[in-house]
Write a protein that holds these residues in place. Structure first.
Motif, PDB file in Angstrom:
ATOM      1  N   PHE A 173       0.832  -1.195   0.000  1.00  0.00           N
ATOM      2  CA  PHE A 173       0.000   0.000   0.000  1.00  0.00           C
ATOM      3  C   PHE A 173       0.878   1.261   0.000  1.00  0.00           C
ATOM      4  O   PHE A 173       0.554   2.258  -0.660  1.00  0.00           O
ATOM      5  CB  PHE A 173      -0.930   0.018   1.213  1.00  0.00           C
TER       6      PHE A 173
ATOM      7  N   VAL B 141      -8.438  -2.944   5.529  1.00  0.00           N
ATOM      8  CA  VAL B 141      -8.867  -3.709   4.357  1.00  0.00           C
ATOM      9  C   VAL B 141      -8.831  -5.205   4.642  1.00  0.00           C
ATOM     10  O   VAL B 141      -9.731  -5.963   4.247  1.00  0.00           O
ATOM     11  CB  VAL B 141      -7.985  -3.353   3.148  1.00  0.00           C
TER      12      VAL B 141
ATOM     13  N   ALA C  89      -9.460   1.527  -2.740  1.00  0.00           N
ATOM     14  CA  ALA C  89      -8.540   0.764  -3.593  1.00  0.00           C
ATOM     15  C   ALA C  89      -8.590   1.258  -5.036  1.00  0.00           C
ATOM     16  O   ALA C  89      -7.553   1.347  -5.720  1.00  0.00           O
ATOM     17  CB  ALA C  89      -8.890  -0.725  -3.526  1.00  0.00           C
TER      18      ALA C  89
ATOM     19  N   VAL D 194     -12.143  -4.391  -8.561  1.00  0.00           N
ATOM     20  CA  VAL D 194     -12.630  -3.597  -7.425  1.00  0.00           C
ATOM     21  C   VAL D 194     -13.900  -2.841  -7.807  1.00  0.00           C
ATOM     22  O   VAL D 194     -14.770  -2.603  -6.955  1.00  0.00           O
ATOM     23  CB  VAL D 194     -11.543  -2.640  -6.919  1.00  0.00           C
TER      24      VAL D 194
END
Length: 242
Positions: free
Chosen positions: A40, A55, A86, A106
């Protein structure tokens, strides 16, 4: 029929989307929060460690809740927030296709989460079962309260006012004699009957008046016979036993 079709479709979509979320969450758990937060950080996600923990937990727990159909709307809201983050911070710069790291996956998962948030998970889940049980209990309690209120109203209802219903005395409802009044009347009748019997018993029986006798032992009938002889009239024969 339409409701049943929706419930079946919602069940299938819930299970499929929940399995996908659960698989991604378990993948992050197996990789470890350190590796997930490092990924990330490389993608430019703010607060990568907090975002990685959020998450990972959201996808694991949210996937399980979707499969069970429990707390579908809250779980869908949390998953939708994760998919928006995301897409914005990781996948949007890479285009659409998932092979190139785009937002295809996503986006689909986020759209499904939005539908669950708006429509719920249907009746074929724990939310639907528990909701039906609670509704039945609420209806039963409401029916019991209505029955109790109706019984209280019936008990507290005042007796009808016969004077108000019949203002004229001629049209009034005849009053039924009370029990003690009927008893007194019966006792009075028995007393009068007993008094009459005693009076009849005290009076002597009527006796036949004897034939009036004239002086000298002649009765009135004998005197008439004597008069008939004197006046030269035929003498009526005397009845027997005279």
């Amino acid at each position: 029929m339409k409701r049943v079709v929706f419930d079946i479709a919602a069940l299938i979509a819930r299970v499929v989307i929940g399995v996908i979320f659960l698989a991604h969450g378990l993948q992050k758990w197996q990789a470890g929060l350190g590796a997930t937060s490092g990924m990330f950080a490389e993608s430019g996600v703010p607060m990568p460690q907090l975002a990685a923990a959020f998450v990972t937990v959201a996808e694991t727990v949210g996937g399980i809740l979707l499969i069970l159909g429990l707390l579908v709307r809250p779980a869908a809201l949390v998953l939708l927030i994760g998919m928006i983050g995301a897409a914005v911070f990781v996948h949007a710069p890479n285009g659409i296709f998932v092979q190139e790291g785009g937002w295809e996956l996503v986006g689909a998962l986020g759209a499904a989460s939005l539908l669950f948030l708006a429509l719920g998970g249907g009746r074929f889940g724990l939310d639907g079962i528990l909701g039906a049980v609670y509704r039945r209990r609420a209806e039963r309690r409401a029916a019991e309260r209505d029955a109790a209120a109706g019984a209280t109203t019936t008990v507290d209802r005042p007796a009808p006012d016969t004077k108000a219903a019949y203002p004229d005395e001629r049209h009034s409802v005849p009053r039924q004699p009370a029990e003690h009044e009927r008893t007194q009347a019966a006792d009075y009748d028995r007393t009068q009957a007993s008094e009459y019997d005693r009076t009849q018993a005290a009076e002597p029986a009527e006796r036949p008046h004897p034939a009036e006798h004239r002086p000298g032992g002649l009765s009135e009938e004998d005197m008439r016979d004597v008069d008939a002889v004197v006046n030269d009239q035929p003498t009526r024969p005397k009845p027997p036993n005279r």
